[in-house]
Design a protein around this motif. Structure first.
Motif, PDB file in Angstrom:
ATOM      1  N   THR A 146       0.611  -0.942  -0.059  1.00 65.29           N
ATOM      2  CA  THR A 146      -0.013  -0.015  -0.333  1.00 65.29           C
ATOM      3  C   THR A 146       0.809   1.111  -0.117  1.00 65.29           C
ATOM      4  O   THR A 146       0.588   2.541  -0.189  1.00 65.29           O
ATOM      5  CB  THR A 146      -1.053   0.200   0.977  1.00 65.29           C
ATOM      6  OG1 THR A 146      -0.241  -0.344   2.048  1.00 65.29           O
ATOM      7  CG2 THR A 146      -1.795  -1.358   1.062  1.00 65.29           C
TER       8      THR A 146
ATOM      9  N   VAL B 151      -3.993   7.124  -2.992  1.00 67.57           N
ATOM     10  CA  VAL B 151      -4.677   7.487  -1.531  1.00 67.57           C
ATOM     11  C   VAL B 151      -4.135   8.458  -0.515  1.00 67.57           C
ATOM     12  O   VAL B 151      -2.722   8.564  -1.302  1.00 67.57           O
ATOM     13  CB  VAL B 151      -5.251   6.050  -0.508  1.00 67.57           C
ATOM     14  CG1 VAL B 151      -6.540   5.445  -1.495  1.00 67.57           C
ATOM     15  CG2 VAL B 151      -4.283   5.856   0.682  1.00 67.57           C
ATOM     16  N   SER B 152      -4.609   9.506  -0.131  1.00 69.49           N
ATOM     17  CA  SER B 152      -3.461  10.597   0.332  1.00 69.49           C
ATOM     18  C   SER B 152      -3.128   9.259   2.179  1.00 69.49           C
ATOM     19  O   SER B 152      -4.340   8.773   3.060  1.00 69.49           O
ATOM     20  CB  SER B 152      -3.692  11.554   0.664  1.00 69.49           C
ATOM     21  OG  SER B 152      -5.262  11.803   1.967  1.00 69.49           O
ATOM     22  N   HIS B 153      -2.139   9.259   2.091  1.00 72.00           N
ATOM     23  CA  HIS B 153      -1.397   9.180   3.795  1.00 72.00           C
ATOM     24  C   HIS B 153       0.074   9.993   3.579  1.00 72.00           C
ATOM     25  O   HIS B 153       0.810   9.952   2.501  1.00 72.00           O
ATOM     26  CB  HIS B 153      -1.036   7.610   3.545  1.00 72.00           C
ATOM     27  CG  HIS B 153      -0.271   7.493   4.931  1.00 72.00           C
ATOM     28  ND1 HIS B 153      -0.551   7.648   5.917  1.00 72.00           N
ATOM     29  CD2 HIS B 153       1.403   6.462   4.985  1.00 72.00           C
ATOM     30  CE1 HIS B 153       0.080   7.234   6.785  1.00 72.00           C
ATOM     31  NE2 HIS B 153       1.008   6.536   6.324  1.00 72.00           N
TER      32      HIS B 153
ATOM     33  N   GLN C  68      -1.715   3.851  -1.488  1.00 69.52           N
ATOM     34  CA  GLN C  68      -2.925   3.489  -2.333  1.00 69.52           C
ATOM     35  C   GLN C  68      -3.489   1.471  -1.852  1.00 69.52           C
ATOM     36  O   GLN C  68      -2.878   1.684  -1.147  1.00 69.52           O
ATOM     37  CB  GLN C  68      -2.311   2.728  -3.512  1.00 69.52           C
ATOM     38  CG  GLN C  68      -1.802   1.429  -3.246  1.00 69.52           C
ATOM     39  CD  GLN C  68      -1.127   0.418  -4.928  1.00 69.52           C
ATOM     40  OE1 GLN C  68      -1.550   0.874  -6.077  1.00 69.52           O
ATOM     41  NE2 GLN C  68      -0.261  -0.259  -4.641  1.00 69.52           N
ATOM     42  N   ALA C  69      -5.097   2.146  -1.834  1.00 65.53           N
ATOM     43  CA  ALA C  69      -5.647   0.990  -1.267  1.00 65.53           C
ATOM     44  C   ALA C  69      -5.646   0.078  -2.427  1.00 65.53           C
ATOM     45  O   ALA C  69      -5.882   0.475  -3.274  1.00 65.53           O
ATOM     46  CB  ALA C  69      -7.630   1.687  -1.289  1.00 65.53           C
TER      47      ALA C  69
ATOM     48  N   SER D 109      -7.926  -0.450   2.793  1.00 61.80           N
ATOM     49  CA  SER D 109      -7.971   0.429   3.148  1.00 61.80           C
ATOM     50  C   SER D 109      -5.949   1.267   3.257  1.00 61.80           C
ATOM     51  O   SER D 109      -5.802   2.240   2.616  1.00 61.80           O
ATOM     52  CB  SER D 109      -8.441   1.477   4.478  1.00 61.80           C
ATOM     53  OG  SER D 109      -7.796   1.043   5.739  1.00 61.80           O
TER      54      SER D 109
ATOM     55  N   THR E  44      -4.361   5.402   5.107  1.00 62.66           N
ATOM     56  CA  THR E  44      -5.490   6.537   4.616  1.00 62.66           C
ATOM     57  C   THR E  44      -5.440   7.704   5.247  1.00 62.66           C
ATOM     58  O   THR E  44      -6.438   7.825   6.516  1.00 62.66           O
ATOM     59  CB  THR E  44      -5.909   5.876   3.276  1.00 62.66           C
ATOM     60  OG1 THR E  44      -6.777   6.881   2.541  1.00 62.66           O
ATOM     61  CG2 THR E  44      -7.105   5.567   4.179  1.00 62.66           C
TER      62      THR E  44
ATOM     63  N   ASN F 115     -10.788  10.027   2.300  1.00 66.40           N
ATOM     64  CA  ASN F 115     -10.908   9.979   0.262  1.00 66.40           C
ATOM     65  C   ASN F 115     -11.891   9.795  -0.053  1.00 66.40           C
ATOM     66  O   ASN F 115     -13.161   8.937   0.026  1.00 66.40           O
ATOM     67  CB  ASN F 115      -9.824   8.957  -0.113  1.00 66.40           C
ATOM     68  CG  ASN F 115      -8.543   9.323   0.254  1.00 66.40           C
ATOM     69  OD1 ASN F 115      -7.873  10.153  -0.647  1.00 66.40           O
ATOM     70  ND2 ASN F 115      -7.920   8.610   1.303  1.00 66.40           N
TER      71      ASN F 115
ATOM     72  N   GLY G  20      -2.849  11.787   7.462  1.00 68.90           N
ATOM     73  CA  GLY G  20      -3.081  10.927   6.755  1.00 68.90           C
ATOM     74  C   GLY G  20      -3.324   9.487   7.062  1.00 68.90           C
ATOM     75  O   GLY G  20      -3.512   8.446   6.927  1.00 68.90           O
TER      76      GLY G  20
END
Length: 304
Positions: A64, A177-179, A187-188, A206, A209, A212, A246
């Motif tokens: 991820t 995704v944002s983290h 990414q999820a 998820s 993250t 989103n 995030g």
């Protein structure tokens, strides 16, 4: 095996010494294993062994993001796969590694630094296939077929009742995704897997993250949503500060599950040092999601 089996290899975070760092194994009915994240180091090998998961059955590794509690076990998994391939009857076919495109070079470099020569043909280099979802793609997909082949494809986000194409045993979809603070590519993951009768079981993970908007569409209607819950608002966590790094609170995960209309929710990425015990996070998420909520321990399993 007639069902899709989910094994929670690691359910904690870097701040919780009582749990292994995050990793999930999804075993398909034909025995193929999709490994999502690789924990924080050699603990992934111990977890796979204790869960009686044959490393040689791993065909796809999805990362991820590149943080140490999710990706540091990658060179250990690849080393074990290389060793398994040297057995007389060992699997020598391709291994797909799916990660955010902007993280692939760093992940490869980490493996090469920790195990010089890993990517030579003698070890595993001739079997590796790296894939990455770029920031402009937003979503990306990989198909697994019943003849053992895989190929990138358009992300397939089926809804309940939809089947998979002929010969496809599973699809893996990823969504940016944002983290992180500072942010890192993340990414999820969603896995749609076919049963022998043609029914499809769907699992979404998820990763780490923040909120989103597109994730509720991405995870919409899945049988099991595995969502992080790094902090608890009932223990004093400010949700906006958590979002800013995030991450999502247990309450936030419950809201996501409700908005996504998933069947079941599993909470992981916990930190007992802050008081995040199973009953605490379950109760907080249940204020927003009325379906079944799991708070698995390391090595717990469930079928979907």
């Amino acid at each position: 095996m007639s069902a899709v089996k989910v094994t929670f290899l690691g359910t904690g975070s870097t701040g919780d010494p009582s749990r292994r760092c995050g990793s999930t194994a999804v075993s398909l009915p034909d025995g193929t294993v999709i490994l999502v994240d690789t924990s924080g180091g050699n603990e992934i090998w111990h977890a796979l062994r204790e869960a009686s998961i044959d490393v040689a059955r791993i065909r796809v590794i999805v990362l991820t993001h590149q943080h140490l509690d999710h990706a540091a076990g990658l060179p250990f998994v690849l080393f074990r796969l290389a060793m398994a391939g040297m057995a007389a009857d060992g699997y020598r076919g391709p291994i797909d590694v799916c990660a955010p495109a902007a993280a692939v070079d760093d992940l490869r470099r980490m493996c090469e630094i920790l195990f010089p020569g890993m990517f030579t043909p003698w070890w595993i280099g001739d079997r590796m296939r790296w894939h990455g979802c770029t920031s402009d793609q937003y979503v990306w997909g990989l198909e697994l077929r019943d003849d053992g082949t895989t190929s990138p494809t358009t992300a397939r986000l089926g809804t309940p009742g939809d089947g998979l194409p002929e010969g496809v045993i599973a699809t893996i979809s990823t969504m940016a995704v944002s983290h992180g603070a500072p942010p890192v590519p993340a990414q999820a993951v969603r896995i749609d897997a076919a049963l022998a009768n043609g029914d499809v079981r769907r699992v979404a993970i998820s990763g780490d993250t923040g909120p989103n908007l597109g994730f509720t569409r991405f995870a919409g209607g899945v049988d099991l949503l595995i969502h992080e819950a790094i902090e608890s608002e009932g223990l004093g966590a400010n949700p906006f500060l958590v979002f800013g790094t995030g991450h999502v609170t247990a309450a936030g995960a419950g809201k996501v599950a409700a908005a996504s209309r998933v069947k079941r929710l599993a909470l992981h990425h916990l930190n007992a040092r802050t008081g995040q015990h199973p009953e605490t996070v379950r109760a907080e998420a249940a204020e927003h999601f009325t379906g079944e909520i799991l708070v698995p321990n390391d090595l717990d399993t469930t079928e979907v």
